[in-house]
Design a protein around this motif. Structure first.
Motif, PDB file in Angstrom:
ATOM      1  N   VAL A 153       0.808  -1.226   0.000  1.00 18.29           N
ATOM      2  CA  VAL A 153       0.000   0.000   0.000  1.00 18.29           C
ATOM      3  C   VAL A 153       0.840   1.276   0.000  1.00 18.29           C
ATOM      4  O   VAL A 153       0.395   2.308  -0.514  1.00 18.29           O
ATOM      5  N   ASP A 154       2.032   1.236   0.558  1.00 17.00           N
ATOM      6  CA  ASP A 154       2.872   2.438   0.584  1.00 17.00           C
ATOM      7  C   ASP A 154       3.294   2.873  -0.813  1.00 17.00           C
ATOM      8  O   ASP A 154       3.756   4.009  -0.997  1.00 17.00           O
ATOM      9  N   TYR A 155       3.115   1.998  -1.798  1.00 17.45           N
ATOM     10  CA  TYR A 155       3.566   2.302  -3.158  1.00 17.45           C
ATOM     11  C   TYR A 155       2.399   2.331  -4.151  1.00 17.45           C
ATOM     12  O   TYR A 155       2.623   2.399  -5.361  1.00 17.45           O
ATOM     13  N   HIS A 156       1.165   2.291  -3.635  1.00 19.47           N
ATOM     14  CA  HIS A 156       0.003   2.434  -4.508  1.00 19.47           C
ATOM     15  C   HIS A 156      -0.052   3.855  -5.061  1.00 19.47           C
ATOM     16  O   HIS A 156       0.348   4.822  -4.396  1.00 19.47           O
ATOM     17  N   ARG A 157      -0.582   3.986  -6.237  1.00 22.43           N
ATOM     18  CA  ARG A 157      -0.758   5.305  -6.834  1.00 22.43           C
ATOM     19  C   ARG A 157      -1.866   6.072  -6.113  1.00 22.43           C
ATOM     20  O   ARG A 157      -2.781   5.462  -5.524  1.00 22.43           O
ATOM     21  N   PRO A 158      -1.858   7.411  -6.139  1.00 26.30           N
ATOM     22  CA  PRO A 158      -2.997   8.178  -5.623  1.00 26.30           C
ATOM     23  C   PRO A 158      -4.256   7.807  -6.402  1.00 26.30           C
ATOM     24  O   PRO A 158      -4.238   7.696  -7.629  1.00 26.30           O
ATOM     25  N   GLY A 159      -5.354   7.577  -5.702  1.00 25.06           N
ATOM     26  CA  GLY A 159      -6.604   7.218  -6.357  1.00 25.06           C
ATOM     27  C   GLY A 159      -6.749   5.744  -6.660  1.00 25.06           C
ATOM     28  O   GLY A 159      -7.722   5.335  -7.308  1.00 25.06           O
ATOM     29  N   ALA A 160      -5.806   4.922  -6.197  1.00 23.91           N
ATOM     30  CA  ALA A 160      -5.899   3.478  -6.456  1.00 23.91           C
ATOM     31  C   ALA A 160      -7.122   2.891  -5.767  1.00 23.91           C
ATOM     32  O   ALA A 160      -7.497   3.309  -4.669  1.00 23.91           O
ATOM     33  N   PRO A 161      -7.771   1.914  -6.374  1.00 24.97           N
ATOM     34  CA  PRO A 161      -8.956   1.305  -5.766  1.00 24.97           C
ATOM     35  C   PRO A 161      -8.565   0.414  -4.583  1.00 24.97           C
ATOM     36  O   PRO A 161      -7.450  -0.116  -4.533  1.00 24.97           O
ATOM     37  N   ASP A 162      -9.493   0.262  -3.659  1.00 26.62           N
ATOM     38  CA  ASP A 162      -9.325  -0.706  -2.575  1.00 26.62           C
ATOM     39  C   ASP A 162      -9.907  -2.025  -3.083  1.00 26.62           C
ATOM     40  O   ASP A 162     -11.120  -2.227  -3.075  1.00 26.62           O
ATOM     41  N   LEU A 163      -9.048  -2.911  -3.518  1.00 27.00           N
ATOM     42  CA  LEU A 163      -9.506  -4.149  -4.131  1.00 27.00           C
ATOM     43  C   LEU A 163      -9.897  -5.217  -3.123  1.00 27.00           C
ATOM     44  O   LEU A 163     -10.514  -6.220  -3.506  1.00 27.00           O
ATOM     45  N   TYR A 164      -9.552  -5.008  -1.858  1.00 30.20           N
ATOM     46  CA  TYR A 164      -9.873  -6.008  -0.829  1.00 30.20           C
ATOM     47  C   TYR A 164     -10.350  -5.286   0.430  1.00 30.20           C
ATOM     48  O   TYR A 164      -9.717  -5.335   1.481  1.00 30.20           O
ATOM     49  N   SER A 323     -19.472   2.981  -9.997  1.00 31.30           N
ATOM     50  CA  SER A 323     -18.366   3.411 -10.839  1.00 31.30           C
ATOM     51  C   SER A 323     -17.204   2.459 -10.581  1.00 31.30           C
ATOM     52  O   SER A 323     -16.964   2.083  -9.427  1.00 31.30           O
ATOM     53  N   PRO A 324     -16.488   2.038 -11.618  1.00 31.16           N
ATOM     54  CA  PRO A 324     -15.435   1.043 -11.397  1.00 31.16           C
ATOM     55  C   PRO A 324     -14.470   1.388 -10.273  1.00 31.16           C
ATOM     56  O   PRO A 324     -14.093   0.524  -9.475  1.00 31.16           O
ATOM     57  N   PHE A 325     -14.071   2.646 -10.167  1.00 31.35           N
ATOM     58  CA  PHE A 325     -13.054   3.028  -9.195  1.00 31.35           C
ATOM     59  C   PHE A 325     -13.627   3.728  -7.965  1.00 31.35           C
ATOM     60  O   PHE A 325     -12.879   4.284  -7.159  1.00 31.35           O
ATOM     61  N   GLY A 326     -14.946   3.678  -7.794  1.00 34.21           N
ATOM     62  CA  GLY A 326     -15.545   4.293  -6.621  1.00 34.21           C
ATOM     63  C   GLY A 326     -15.170   5.754  -6.527  1.00 34.21           C
ATOM     64  O   GLY A 326     -15.363   6.526  -7.474  1.00 34.21           O
ATOM     65  N   ASP A 327     -14.573   6.134  -5.399  1.00 29.08           N
ATOM     66  CA  ASP A 327     -14.125   7.512  -5.212  1.00 29.08           C
ATOM     67  C   ASP A 327     -12.719   7.742  -5.754  1.00 29.08           C
ATOM     68  O   ASP A 327     -12.189   8.850  -5.640  1.00 29.08           O
ATOM     69  N   GLY A 328     -12.121   6.699  -6.317  1.00 34.21           N
ATOM     70  CA  GLY A 328     -10.763   6.819  -6.841  1.00 34.21           C
ATOM     71  C   GLY A 328     -10.738   7.195  -8.305  1.00 34.21           C
ATOM     72  O   GLY A 328     -11.714   7.723  -8.858  1.00 34.21           O
TER      73      GLY A 328
END
Length: 347
Positions: A153-164, A323-328
């Motif tokens: 998670v420390d290297y996820h992009r800004p706006g990445a979806p929460d997949l789990y 929406s596929p990415f929710g709020d992301g």
């Protein structure tokens, strides 16, 4: 008995005149944010590890999708083996000189043997290799994608979806278990059945599960609700291979995906979502199944069809909301160096 060390099955498969079974013994070392004393784990470290994931393989395709969705391209490099490996190992024939440019090897097997010189099982993808040692860390495909979501998670992009998402995990785990046993693995159970009775039973189980998915998705845009999760990634990689491969090659021919209206619209919705369709190479998928599975297709003839243009047609799933990415936000366009060579998407 039939055995092949091939990543499409997620492990070695065996068939003793009856049912298809899967060897699910994997290298289960994890890559985690913190490493507890005595744990079979190594620490997340950007740039240290390399994901080896063939576009042809549905189990590997999951990890390619998650890496894209989460924006881990800079943290975790990727190697893409040739779709038509031999009986010994996945190979890097697509790279200049047939050698992975980071690992310096022609066969993925070499990384497995660096980990264990007597490694006894199938050479499968996805596999994550430690570039500092040249050894495979893990090939536990189901845990790899969960860890990409929760440990990197420390290297996820800004706006990445929460997949789990934590709030959904109990139900998600049940859904993903059913999708795996009845659909992801179900197509193989039918395709590699050793008797008519085993095939008939597998066929019935598979289409019972696809009917369940058709019903579930008739009232919600995605498997868990209004946004994509890991459950959708896992179902998608089977659906996208259904008409080009499984319907004919694995004899799962009650109906095509394109004849199941809800699942067909759902699959197109995902395919047209950045991070899904831009990881798919239909040509490599067909080459892998029809050339590697010589016991099912002795002449290794790869079919011309089906026509794939309909994957880009309107799906109408927006009417269900969400929406596929929710709020992301969607990921950036796929990098030119990682673009599928046979992509049917524009651009």
């Amino acid at each position: 008995m039939t055995e092949q060390p091939e990543g499409t099955t997620g492990g070695v498969y065996s068939r003793k005149g009856t049912e298809y079974t899967r060897d699910t013994r994997y290298l289960t070392t994890r890559i985690t944010r913190t490493v507890e004393p005595g744990a079979d784990a190594v620490a997340v470290e950007p740039g240290r590890y390399r994901l080896i994931a063939a576009r042809a393989c549905p189990w590997a395709n999951r990890s390619i999708i998650d890496r894209r969705l989460l924006g881990l391209e800079d943290a975790l490099s990727i190697g893409l083996p040739c779709p038509t490996h031999d009986a010994d190992s996945w190979t890097f024939d697509l790279d200049p000189g047939g050698v992975d440019p980071v690992l310096g090897i022609h066969r993925l097997k070499d990384a497995y043997l660096t980990r264990d010189p007597h490694y006894p099982r199938g050479i499968t993808v996805p596999a994550i290799v430690d570039t500092t040692t040249g050894a495979v860390v893990t090939n536990d495909f189901a845990q790899i994608t969960l860890d990409l979501s929760t440990e990197w998670v420390d290297y996820h992009r800004p706006g990445a979806p929460d997949l789990y998402p934590v709030a959904l995990r109990e139900e998600m785990d049940r859904v993903m278990r059913y999708v795996y046993t009845e659909i992801n693995n179900g197509v193989y159970r039918a395709g590699f059945a050793g008797t008519q009775e085993a095939y008939d039973a597998a066929y019935g189980r598979l289409f019972t599960a696809l009917d369940w998915a058709e019903e579930r998705l008739s009232t919600r845009r995605f498997l868990m609700g209004d946004a994509i999760t890991e459950a959708d990634v896992r179902l998608f990689t089977t659906l996208v291979r259904f008409d080009p491969v499984y319907h004919g090659h694995f004899k799962t021919n009650r109906s095509k995906l394109a004849e199941m209206p809800v699942l067909w619209a759902y699959a197109r919705d995902l395919f047209q979502t950045p991070g899904f369709g831009d990881t798919v190479d239909f040509e490599q998928i067909k080459q892998h199944y029809y050339i590697v599975h010589k016991d099912l297709n002795p002449l290794q003839i790869v079919p011309q069809g089906p026509d794939l243009a309909n994957w880009l047609s309107e799906h109408g799933r927006e009417r269900l909301g969400g929406s596929p990415f929710g709020d992301g936000t969607p990921p950036d366009p796929v990098r030119p160096s990682e673009r599928s060579p046979h992509s049917i998407l524009p651009g």
